[in-house]
Design an enzyme around this catalytic site. Structure first.
Site, short mmCIF file in Angstrom:
data_model
loop_
_atom_site.label_atom_id
_atom_site.label_comp_id
_atom_site.label_asym_id
_atom_site.label_seq_id
_atom_site.Cartn_x
_atom_site.Cartn_y
_atom_site.Cartn_z
N ASP A 93 0.86 -1.18 0.00
CA ASP A 93 0.00 0.00 0.00
C ASP A 93 0.90 1.25 0.00
O ASP A 93 1.82 1.35 0.82
CB ASP A 93 -0.85 -0.05 1.28
CG ASP A 93 -2.02 0.92 1.27
OD1 ASP A 93 -2.37 1.42 0.19
OD2 ASP A 93 -2.59 1.15 2.36
N HIS A 94 0.67 2.17 -0.89
CA HIS A 94 1.41 3.44 -0.93
C HIS A 94 2.93 3.29 -0.98
O HIS A 94 3.65 3.90 -0.17
CB HIS A 94 1.03 4.35 0.25
CG HIS A 94 -0.36 4.88 0.14
ND1 HIS A 94 -0.69 5.89 -0.73
CD2 HIS A 94 -1.49 4.53 0.78
CE1 HIS A 94 -1.99 6.14 -0.62
NE2 HIS A 94 -2.51 5.33 0.29
N ALA A 234 -11.58 4.47 2.42
CA ALA A 234 -13.01 4.16 2.27
C ALA A 234 -13.61 3.51 3.52
O ALA A 234 -14.52 2.72 3.43
CB ALA A 234 -13.21 3.28 1.04
N ASP A 277 -9.01 0.38 6.31
CA ASP A 277 -8.02 0.25 7.37
C ASP A 277 -8.56 0.83 8.68
O ASP A 277 -8.64 0.14 9.70
CB ASP A 277 -6.72 0.96 6.94
CG ASP A 277 -5.57 0.71 7.92
OD1 ASP A 277 -5.75 -0.06 8.89
OD2 ASP A 277 -4.48 1.28 7.73
ZN LIG Z 1 -4.44 4.98 0.83
#
Ligand SMILES: [Zn+2]
Length: 330
Positions: A93-94, A234, A277
């Site tokens: 992620d990222h 989200a 998350d």
């Molecule tokens: Zn993100």
């Protein structure tokens, strides 16, 4: 070089193709410890949902990269033991540099995100294309990002949101060769997604956030039909979890997320990956605070991490069944 295939993982390609056609989204749940991983796998096996196990660079440092690859392999075996072999993706992620993405590809990740969204457009294209060129040699899928989300998540933070410019997406996808694209349509990182000033209040005083920009999503879909779109930030920040946390000694102020009806609507479109998350963090914290408040003498970690794991699993099942629509799609 450790290929993800040796760990029993899959990349995201086929999962996304099916999700776009089927009008649902694959859950991307972040994890960095054993209980979170157990909850994710148990929830996904019970609902027969494919899953993306998501690790940020901060989580990779926290959990240790050597342990991580064994945890991912363990997740595949654990699902099998529970009785159903769901497809499992291990995703960065990222990712913020080529080197980090390369290191993940070499240590068993089946998918990586290169987030060049904070760079000027041309630099974002160049960096993303470089990661794609490398990752595709090993059949690893790549997520890029256009537009910037507001909020804070691990090492990613921005004070303001910049919506994705639909006129850039065709060029970006063509020049970089990415497999999926994260866009900014008003979602936001963290548990305080909007300031009270950005929201309205309903008659009970609950903050109502501004609606997502579905017009931007539709314009993007028009320009790159059938291309997999990703939503970050989200979480819906459920009011009942905030209530449990704050009534058991917590102090979370003005937490607000994305209403689940809006995420359901997005999941039915070309959005085929939804990142969750913060809601998991809240569910764990609520369960742990409740145990400590009700039984201050408790000191066996299993007695508070166990209930936290149960609460997480229920949250994930709810997301899969009622929000993302990915139940039964594994
Ligand atoms: Zn993100």
């Amino acid at each position: 070089m450790l290929s993800y295939k040796e760990l029993g993982l899959v990349n995201s390609k086929e999962l996304f193709a099916k999700a776009v056609k089927g009008g649902y989204a694959i859950p991307a749940f972040n994890f960095n410890n054993l209980e979170q991983l157990q909850a994710i796998i148990a929830a996904c096996v019970e609902t027969k949902s494919p899953v993306i196990l998501q690790v940020s660079s901060g989580a990779r440092k926290y959990a240790n990269q050597t342990l991580l690859k064994h945890l991912a392999k363990g997740a595949v075996d654990y699902a099998h033991e529970l009785g159903y072999d769901i497809p499992i993706v291990l995703h960065l992620d990222h990712g913020d540099t080529f080197e980090l993405c390369k290191s993940c590809v070499e240590s068993g990740f089946s998918s990586v995100m290169i987030d060049g969204s904070h760079h000027p457009y041309e630099k974002n294209v160049e960096l993303t294309a470089q990661v794609v060129e490398y990752a595709h040699k090993y059949d690893v899928t790549v997520e890029g990002e256009l537009g910037v989300l507001a909020g804070i998540e691990d090492e990613v933070s921005s004070e303001v949101s910049h919506y994705t410019k639909p006129e850039e997406v065709e060029d970006f996808v063509k020049k970089t060769g990415v497999d999926s694209l994260a866009i900014s349509i008003g979602t936001s990182h963290g548990a305080n997604k909007f300031t009270p000033e950005q929201c309205t209040r309903n008659e009970d005083g609950i903050l109502i956030p501004p609606p997502l920009r579905f017009d931007i999503l539709e314009e993007v879909e028009k320009r790159i039909p059938g291309f997999p779109i990703v939503l970050h930030g989200a979480s819906s920040v459920p009011a009942e979890l905030i209530k449990i946390i704050n009534s058991n000694g917590g102090k979370l102020k003005d937490a607000v997320g994305i209403p689940e009806e809006q995420l359901r609507r997005a999941a039915k479109s070309a959005v085929c990956k939804v990142n969750i998350d913060s809601d998991g963090r809240l569910a764990m914290t609520a369960a742990i605070r409740k145990v400590f408040n009700e039984n201050p003498a408790e000191f066996d970690p299993r007695k508070y991490l166990g209930p936290a794991r149960d609460a997480l699993k229920e949250l994930y099942k709810h997301k899969i069944i009622n929000v993302l629509g990915s139940a039964g799609k594994a």
